[in-house]
Write a protein that holds these residues in place. Sequence first.
Motif, mmCIF file in Angstrom:
data_model
loop_
_atom_site.group_PDB
_atom_site.id
_atom_site.type_symbol
_atom_site.label_atom_id
_atom_site.label_comp_id
_atom_site.label_asym_id
_atom_site.label_seq_id
_atom_site.Cartn_x
_atom_site.Cartn_y
_atom_site.Cartn_z
ATOM 1 N N ILE A 33 -21.759 23.279 18.670
ATOM 2 C CA ILE A 33 -21.160 21.948 18.600
ATOM 3 C C ILE A 33 -21.223 21.346 17.194
ATOM 4 O O ILE A 33 -20.371 20.550 16.805
ATOM 5 C CB ILE A 33 -21.832 21.001 19.628
ATOM 6 C CG1 ILE A 33 -21.003 19.722 19.770
ATOM 7 C CG2 ILE A 33 -23.280 20.705 19.239
ATOM 8 C CD1 ILE A 33 -21.443 18.858 20.923
ATOM 9 N N SER A 34 -22.222 21.751 16.408
ATOM 10 C CA SER A 34 -22.372 21.198 15.062
ATOM 11 C C SER A 34 -21.243 21.621 14.130
ATOM 12 O O SER A 34 -21.063 21.032 13.069
ATOM 13 C CB SER A 34 -23.721 21.605 14.467
ATOM 14 O OG SER A 34 -23.814 23.023 14.394
ATOM 15 N N GLN A 35 -20.464 22.633 14.524
ATOM 16 C CA GLN A 35 -19.333 23.053 13.696
ATOM 17 C C GLN A 35 -18.199 22.032 13.741
ATOM 18 O O GLN A 35 -17.390 21.950 12.819
ATOM 19 C CB GLN A 35 -18.806 24.419 14.170
ATOM 20 C CG GLN A 35 -19.781 25.567 13.979
ATOM 21 C CD GLN A 35 -19.196 26.880 14.474
ATOM 22 O OE1 GLN A 35 -17.987 27.100 14.419
ATOM 23 N NE2 GLN A 35 -20.067 27.770 14.945
ATOM 24 N N PHE A 36 -18.124 21.262 14.832
ATOM 25 C CA PHE A 36 -16.999 20.346 15.030
ATOM 26 C C PHE A 36 -17.399 18.876 14.926
ATOM 27 O O PHE A 36 -16.606 18.039 14.524
ATOM 28 C CB PHE A 36 -16.360 20.605 16.401
ATOM 29 C CG PHE A 36 -15.985 22.037 16.601
ATOM 30 C CD1 PHE A 36 -14.868 22.569 15.970
ATOM 31 C CD2 PHE A 36 -16.753 22.875 17.392
ATOM 32 C CE1 PHE A 36 -14.520 23.901 16.145
ATOM 33 C CE2 PHE A 36 -16.417 24.204 17.574
ATOM 34 C CZ PHE A 36 -15.299 24.726 16.940
ATOM 35 N N LEU A 37 -18.634 18.592 15.303
ATOM 36 C CA LEU A 37 -19.135 17.218 15.191
ATOM 37 C C LEU A 37 -20.229 17.213 14.132
ATOM 38 O O LEU A 37 -21.394 17.478 14.409
ATOM 39 C CB LEU A 37 -19.669 16.726 16.532
ATOM 40 C CG LEU A 37 -18.611 16.530 17.633
ATOM 41 C CD1 LEU A 37 -19.270 16.169 18.955
ATOM 42 C CD2 LEU A 37 -17.591 15.471 17.240
ATOM 43 N N LYS A 38 -19.810 16.945 12.881
ATOM 44 C CA LYS A 38 -20.742 16.984 11.752
ATOM 45 C C LYS A 38 -21.375 15.614 11.559
ATOM 46 O O LYS A 38 -20.703 14.644 11.208
ATOM 47 C CB LYS A 38 -20.011 17.415 10.475
ATOM 48 C CG LYS A 38 -19.443 18.817 10.568
ATOM 49 C CD LYS A 38 -18.719 19.217 9.293
ATOM 50 C CE LYS A 38 -18.169 20.631 9.413
ATOM 51 N NZ LYS A 38 -17.433 21.035 8.184
ATOM 52 N N LEU A 39 -22.673 15.554 11.791
ATOM 53 C CA LEU A 39 -23.379 14.280 11.691
ATOM 54 C C LEU A 39 -23.383 13.761 10.259
ATOM 55 O O LEU A 39 -23.578 14.528 9.309
ATOM 56 C CB LEU A 39 -24.822 14.437 12.173
ATOM 57 C CG LEU A 39 -24.994 14.513 13.700
ATOM 58 C CD1 LEU A 39 -26.326 15.138 14.033
ATOM 59 C CD2 LEU A 39 -24.876 13.125 14.310
#
Length: 742
Positions: A201-207
């Motif tokens: 998920i971190s590939q698309f929702l970058k904090l």
Amino acid sequence: MEYMLSAYAYHRIITDINDRPVDYEFLEINSAYEHMTGLKQGDIIGRRIMEIDPGIINDDVNWLEFYGNVALTGQPGVIEHYSQPSNQWFLVHTNSTRKGYFSAHFIDVTTLKQKEIELVKKNNLLVTAYEHVVTAENKFKKEFEDVQNNKELTQDRYREIVENSNDIIYSCGLDGTITSVNKSFCTLAAKTAKEIIGANISQFLKLEETNMAWNTILLKGIITNTGVTEHGFTMQDGSVRHYQITLFPIFDVHRKIIEVIGINHDITTSKHNEQKIMLLAYRDSLTNLPNKNLFLDRLNTSISTYKRTASKAAVILVDLDDFKKINSSLGYKVGDAILVEAAKKLVSCMRDYDTVARVGEDNFLLLFQDIKHNNELFPIINRLKKVLGEPYNVHGKPMNITASLGISVFPDDGVDSEAILMNADKAMYKAKELGKNGYYFFNNDIKEGLERKIKLETMLYNAISNQEFELHYQPQYEARTRRLRGFEALIRWNNPEVGLVMPMEFIPFAEETGLIVPIGRWVLNTACKLCHKLNKAYGLNLNMSVNISPIQIKQQDFYEVISQVLEHSGIEPSNLELEVPESAFNEIDNVLSVLKVLKDDGIRITLTDFGTGKLSISDLKKLPINMVKLDKEFIHEIDQPRPQDALAESIISLVHKLNIELIAGGVETKKQFDYLIKGKCDNIQGYFFEEPVPEKMLEGIITKGILENEALTRVIQKAGLTYEGFVKQEMLRIGRSCDTKL
């Protein structure tokens, strides 16, 4: 008076041996925080949160982790929080200016949240989900469990709700591997569901918070069963959007968490509105500096800290000199650019934990905390003066702008913020009175001086009608012959209550209030009548010199006033000398026109204070003047160990080349007198000859002058010389050639 627009608290984080936050200590709160929590300062200052509220560890928000991250990393944090006891929503804005310490501002955003909730309720697709976010956690959770068990909705209906929601909905494993997504997720990622599923998920929702991992958010959702939090995400185009994230753990038959369902609701618009509210409440829109509200908040915090640390706080009020003239002459765009540049200059002089705020058109307030001794302020002031003295960039050209600084220190100069700010203001005005481009510390002398000024200003309005003014007269002499040439009229104010008041004290506020106009008219009439009386009584041709304020010359009827004075007094125009200060020529066109007409009428014009302003020798060619008065600053140089280095003789020579007479004022010693005689100065006055005296003492001065002139005539005749020959002989005796016409 309460200036705070939000609740505020200042803390110190407590860590364990591994530098992990385990508690925090209250150092300061404001009254709004007291009102919000129902706690009083005396009950919590110096105590830890676990002592006061042990149940905080079970709150929806892990406050220790949230505050600890801010205090230990220095990165600011913002979070929305619903307070169940008060039924209010707060935007919690946290920052840290030094490691291990943090401040928290609680801004009430209940109204904004209520509007947001109403909009959410209109979306029938996820009504139950959003009702849970605002009201009851269990109700929301039950709806999702019902969906999973297909008790109220069919699988097809569930898929329709999820697929068509405007929110980003997804499910993922505990390691972040995506197992399902809806259309909104695909739109955000610009990929198909097939391309997304299986990726992390971190590939698309970058904090936006690069120091926080998705695993942290997922873990929080697992611990709290339903985690609701807010985060910013960096989009593919580089922009940042803010989402409210709701996480639901999915259990297997053994109640073991196997997956997490996430719903990301876009709150970017409301977030921007909240930021605007904060800016309006605490920031100056032009410079982005703190405004007066935030400055007072920090000043009050510093004052409260004194009770524990005994450290002082210093406030410096900075006022840009003559800034209104910049706006009126160069325009407000230039003025704004200068203010922004001034703000940057001031910020460069501040320490991390100090504050600079813009509080007025051209006023800035500086707060310096943790001051042990007033001597610590001098390096700070010197740095400020150096930086502010550097040229400003105006249309690509350098421009010098000075500033006046007023300094007030807590607790020396006041016991609360109101007194400290008021006294800094008084000190700043004192710095301006002393000539601007300087600084002044507040003390009791200022307070007493201002009280006296207010008192005198009130009394001044009736001084003429009460006949409290009188004139003293100082004789002026021809330098080489010591012949009495006339008098300078000097005003004195004898007030029955406060006694004798000298001009240097009351003239400035007489000019500020415009009272200088009627006072000046009275001086002209009184002095000219006396001059006519003396010349008639003694058969002389004495001059009367009268000081004129720039305010008088600006009056449209100034020429008519002078004409009436000549008519009513009977004095000859050539016997009246108007002493005009160099500062009057700032508005040179208006001044030149009226003075030229007066000079053409036979009235003599003397330029005073020459050498202290911006006029050069070449400027004198343009001025309608008969005489230049050498400022006493140059006269005092003569008494220095090397009088040959004094500028007076050079100025005299240059002025003579323009065929202009010169008079030296403030001559006090024989050394000065001899120097001026050698330098061929035309006229002289000062205490070396006579101090200013009232009218009743003039007879003795005039009689003495007549007798000395008669005695001089007899000496010349006895020596068999002409008057010119005698002067030449005296000049040769003191070592000077006599090449100037007598």
